[in-house]
Motif scaffolding. Structure first.
Motif, PDB file in Angstrom:
ATOM      1  N   GLY A 174       0.838  -1.244   0.090  1.00 37.16           N
ATOM      2  CA  GLY A 174      -0.136  -0.049  -0.088  1.00 37.16           C
ATOM      3  C   GLY A 174       0.865   1.249   0.030  1.00 37.16           C
ATOM      4  N   ILE A 175       2.250   1.199  -0.144  1.00 33.10           N
ATOM      5  CA  ILE A 175       2.934   2.444  -0.013  1.00 33.10           C
ATOM      6  C   ILE A 175       2.533   3.231  -1.187  1.00 33.10           C
ATOM      7  CG2 ILE A 175       5.328   3.237   0.029  1.00 33.10           C
ATOM      8  CD1 ILE A 175       6.119   0.978   1.979  1.00 33.10           C
ATOM      9  N   GLY A 176       2.628   4.385  -0.933  1.00 29.84           N
ATOM     10  CA  GLY A 176       2.287   5.208  -2.344  1.00 29.84           C
ATOM     11  C   GLY A 176       0.763   5.364  -2.720  1.00 29.84           C
ATOM     12  N   VAL A 177       0.038   4.371  -2.305  1.00 33.38           N
ATOM     13  CA  VAL A 177      -1.422   4.469  -2.690  1.00 33.38           C
ATOM     14  C   VAL A 177      -1.960   5.734  -2.595  1.00 33.38           C
ATOM     15  CG1 VAL A 177      -3.500   3.116  -2.589  1.00 33.38           C
ATOM     16  CG2 VAL A 177      -1.574   1.837  -2.881  1.00 33.38           C
ATOM     17  N   LEU A 178      -1.707   6.242  -1.149  1.00 34.58           N
ATOM     18  CA  LEU A 178      -2.493   7.454  -0.918  1.00 34.58           C
ATOM     19  C   LEU A 178      -1.470   8.598  -0.719  1.00 34.58           C
ATOM     20  CD1 LEU A 178      -4.457   5.850   2.281  1.00 34.58           C
ATOM     21  CD2 LEU A 178      -5.277   6.422   0.162  1.00 34.58           C
ATOM     22  N   SER A 179      -0.298   8.491  -1.416  1.00 33.27           N
ATOM     23  CA  SER A 179       0.602   9.440  -1.215  1.00 33.27           C
ATOM     24  C   SER A 179       0.115  10.864  -1.638  1.00 33.27           C
ATOM     25  CB  SER A 179       1.950   9.151  -2.063  1.00 33.27           C
ATOM     26  OG  SER A 179       1.540   8.869  -3.415  1.00 33.27           O
ATOM     27  N   GLU A 180      -0.765  11.065  -2.780  1.00 30.63           N
ATOM     28  CA  GLU A 180      -1.259  12.081  -3.273  1.00 30.63           C
ATOM     29  C   GLU A 180      -2.488  12.668  -2.338  1.00 30.63           C
ATOM     30  OE1 GLU A 180      -2.725  11.843  -7.210  1.00 30.63           O
ATOM     31  OE2 GLU A 180      -0.720  11.047  -8.190  1.00 30.63           O
ATOM     32  N   GLU A 181      -2.826  11.885  -1.326  1.00 32.44           N
ATOM     33  CA  GLU A 181      -4.012  12.251  -0.396  1.00 32.44           C
ATOM     34  C   GLU A 181      -3.494  12.796   0.786  1.00 32.44           C
ATOM     35  OE1 GLU A 181      -7.412  11.648  -1.459  1.00 32.44           O
ATOM     36  OE2 GLU A 181      -6.629  11.431  -3.044  1.00 32.44           O
ATOM     37  N   TYR A 182      -2.290  12.716   1.211  1.00 32.56           N
ATOM     38  CA  TYR A 182      -1.651  13.000   2.275  1.00 32.56           C
ATOM     39  C   TYR A 182      -0.802  14.579   2.370  1.00 32.56           C
ATOM     40  CZ  TYR A 182       1.203  13.013   6.600  1.00 32.56           C
ATOM     41  OH  TYR A 182       1.756  13.464   7.834  1.00 32.56           O
ATOM     42  N   GLN A 183      -1.328  15.260   3.220  1.00 36.26           N
ATOM     43  CA  GLN A 183      -0.765  16.571   3.145  1.00 36.26           C
ATOM     44  C   GLN A 183       0.243  16.503   4.610  1.00 36.26           C
ATOM     45  OE1 GLN A 183      -4.049  19.533   3.682  1.00 36.26           O
ATOM     46  NE2 GLN A 183      -4.523  19.019   1.382  1.00 36.26           N
ATOM     47  N   MET A 184       1.628  16.910   4.365  1.00 35.56           N
ATOM     48  CA  MET A 184       2.542  16.627   5.403  1.00 35.56           C
ATOM     49  C   MET A 184       2.145  17.380   6.715  1.00 35.56           C
ATOM     50  SD  MET A 184       5.216  14.866   6.125  1.00 35.56           S
ATOM     51  CE  MET A 184       6.019  14.597   7.569  1.00 35.56           C
ATOM     52  N   VAL A 185       2.227  16.721   7.886  1.00 39.72           N
ATOM     53  CA  VAL A 185       2.219  17.281   8.912  1.00 39.72           C
ATOM     54  C   VAL A 185       3.507  16.982   9.696  1.00 39.72           C
ATOM     55  CG1 VAL A 185       0.956  17.345  11.279  1.00 39.72           C
ATOM     56  CG2 VAL A 185      -0.224  17.078   9.146  1.00 39.72           C
ATOM     57  N   TYR A 186       4.001  18.289  10.370  1.00 42.07           N
ATOM     58  CA  TYR A 186       5.259  18.286  11.006  1.00 42.07           C
ATOM     59  C   TYR A 186       5.033  18.256  12.607  1.00 42.07           C
ATOM     60  CZ  TYR A 186       7.275  18.953   6.388  1.00 42.07           C
ATOM     61  OH  TYR A 186       7.808  18.874   5.075  1.00 42.07           O
ATOM     62  N   PHE A 187       5.933  17.140  13.234  1.00 39.83           N
ATOM     63  CA  PHE A 187       5.694  17.265  14.757  1.00 39.83           C
ATOM     64  C   PHE A 187       6.827  17.482  15.410  1.00 39.83           C
ATOM     65  CE2 PHE A 187       2.539  14.324  12.942  1.00 39.83           C
ATOM     66  CZ  PHE A 187       1.344  14.549  13.717  1.00 39.83           C
ATOM     67  N   PRO A 188       7.015  18.343  16.737  1.00 45.87           N
ATOM     68  CA  PRO A 188       7.946  18.465  17.310  1.00 45.87           C
ATOM     69  C   PRO A 188       9.182  17.177  17.387  1.00 45.87           C
ATOM     70  CG  PRO A 188       6.299  19.104  18.543  1.00 45.87           C
ATOM     71  CD  PRO A 188       5.549  18.415  17.502  1.00 45.87           C
ATOM     72  N   ASP A 189      10.410  17.747  17.182  1.00 48.34           N
ATOM     73  CA  ASP A 189      11.461  16.814  17.211  1.00 48.34           C
ATOM     74  C   ASP A 189      11.649  15.684  16.140  1.00 48.34           C
ATOM     75  OD1 ASP A 189      12.042  17.873  19.740  1.00 48.34           O
ATOM     76  OD2 ASP A 189      10.830  16.765  20.841  1.00 48.34           O
TER      77      ASP A 189
END
Length: 358
Positions: A174-189
């Motif tokens: 499933g890697i890459g199947v939803l890549s276009e749907e994901y908007q990157m979220v950054y977390f501390p550290d």
């Protein structure tokens, strides 16, 4: 099919009875469709081949077929090939009992004896007992699921390396199947490894739905045991916390945001407000009040449009009357869980069924 709670092994996944039961479950309601019919035509040969590939660990999942749906919002659905769906059922039949007993009672999605209607009943029960509700939903839930975190949660209960090998093959597929749907979220550290490691589960897989419950199970126990919320329920990534102290409930919101960050998840914070239950709780296609339920207006409008299209297709001779009847019965069975007598009369009372042309 095995129901033992003894440590499972990969051999239990590919044993003949388990594979045959997995095929029957995967084909339920789909035997007339080409992928299931083609698999059934050479059923024994196909199951023997799967058995051999799993036993020798040469099994590799096939490519997904993806399409979008728009109810209630645009979502990418990714369907695995039928033979892979048989494997998904075979795996879940073996490992699900290990996890099921650890799930909280008020987790209602994709579990035997649960479902949307029981979740609505429980929601209304809680609305009658408490003054306020905090309603939250996870942003980009399936695209956000972190493979490393999920794998750790699964490996905590599944010790067999063969089963974890199969888990890894399904995750990798499933890697890459939803890549276009994901908007990157950054977390501390965050470091580069955390940012770029695989994430996302294809919506449509049985394994994805089961693993979604596994992924949020620690959060469920956090809400119940550490926040000591007296009334909590979850359906996939929508969850409700009920209480009577607004200040305490706002503190719960901050705590949930912090705890979900450990799972690399975020909520729609602007929508997550503490509100009186008397305002109505939009949940699973209904608006739930302490003493009544209403079907969401857009749900009624959407079904009217769908029914109109079905009737046009029937009049053109493209579908059978049984197809129309099944759709109507299905909608009635869903809508009747709300106070919808008037709506059902309005939608169905003026039906005009034209005889097919030709």
């Amino acid at each position: 099919m095995t129901t033992t709670l003894l440590p499972p092994s990969l051999a239990q996944v590919y044993v003949w009875d388990n594979l045959l039961c997995a095929y029957r479950r995967a084909s339920k309601g789909k035997r007339g469709r080409p992928p299931a019919a083609s698999f059934e035509y050479h059923l024994e040969d196909n199951l023997i081949q799967l058995q051999e590939e799993l036993a020798t660990q040469t099994y590799r999942p096939g490519p997904y077929r993806s399409f979008h749906i728009h109810e209630p919002k645009r979502r990418l659905i990714s369907a695995a090939p039928f033979r892979d769906r048989v494997v998904h059922h075979a795996l879940c039949q073996v490992i699900e009992p290990l996890f099921e007993h650890s799930f909280i009672e008020e987790s209602y999605a994709n579990r035997v004896g649960k479902g949307t209607h029981r979740a609505l009943d429980r929601c209304q029960q809680f609305a009658r007992r408490h003054r306020y509700v905090l309603q939250c939903d996870v942003r980009q839930f399936f695209p956000s699921i972190d493979h490393a975190i999920l794998r750790e949660l699964l490996a905590h209960k599944v010790a067999d390396p063969g089963i974890m090998w199969l888990v890894d093959r399904i995750l990798e597929s499933g890697i890459g199947v939803l890549s276009e749907e994901y908007q990157m979220v950054y977390f501390p550290d965050d470091d580069l490894l955390a940012i770029h490691r695989p994430r996302g589960l294809p919506i449509g897989n049985l394994t994805s739905r089961f693993w979604a419950n596994c992924y949020l199970n620690p959060f469920d126990h956090f809400v119940k045991r550490e926040l000591r919320c007296p009334a909590y329920l979850r359906y996939v990534d929508d969850f409700l916390l009920f209480g009577d102290d607004k200040r305490e409930m706002w503190a719960w919101k901050e705590a949930t945001v912090e705890r979900l960050a450990r799972l690399r998840l975020t909520i729609h914070e602007t929508r997550a407000q503490v509100r009186p239950v008397g305002q109505g709780i939009p949940f699973l296609g209904f608006v739930v009040f302490p003493q009544q339920r209403r079907l969401k207006r857009r749900k009624g409008i959407a079904y009217r449009r769908r029914l109109k299209g079905l009737l046009q297709d029937y009049a053109a001779g493209e579908i059978s009357l049984d197809r129309v009847t099944a759709s109507v019965q299905g909608w009635i069975n869903h809508a009747r869980y709300g106070d919808t007598k008037g709506l059902r009369r309005a939608v169905l009372g003026s039906l005009v069924i034209q005889t097919p042309r030709g």
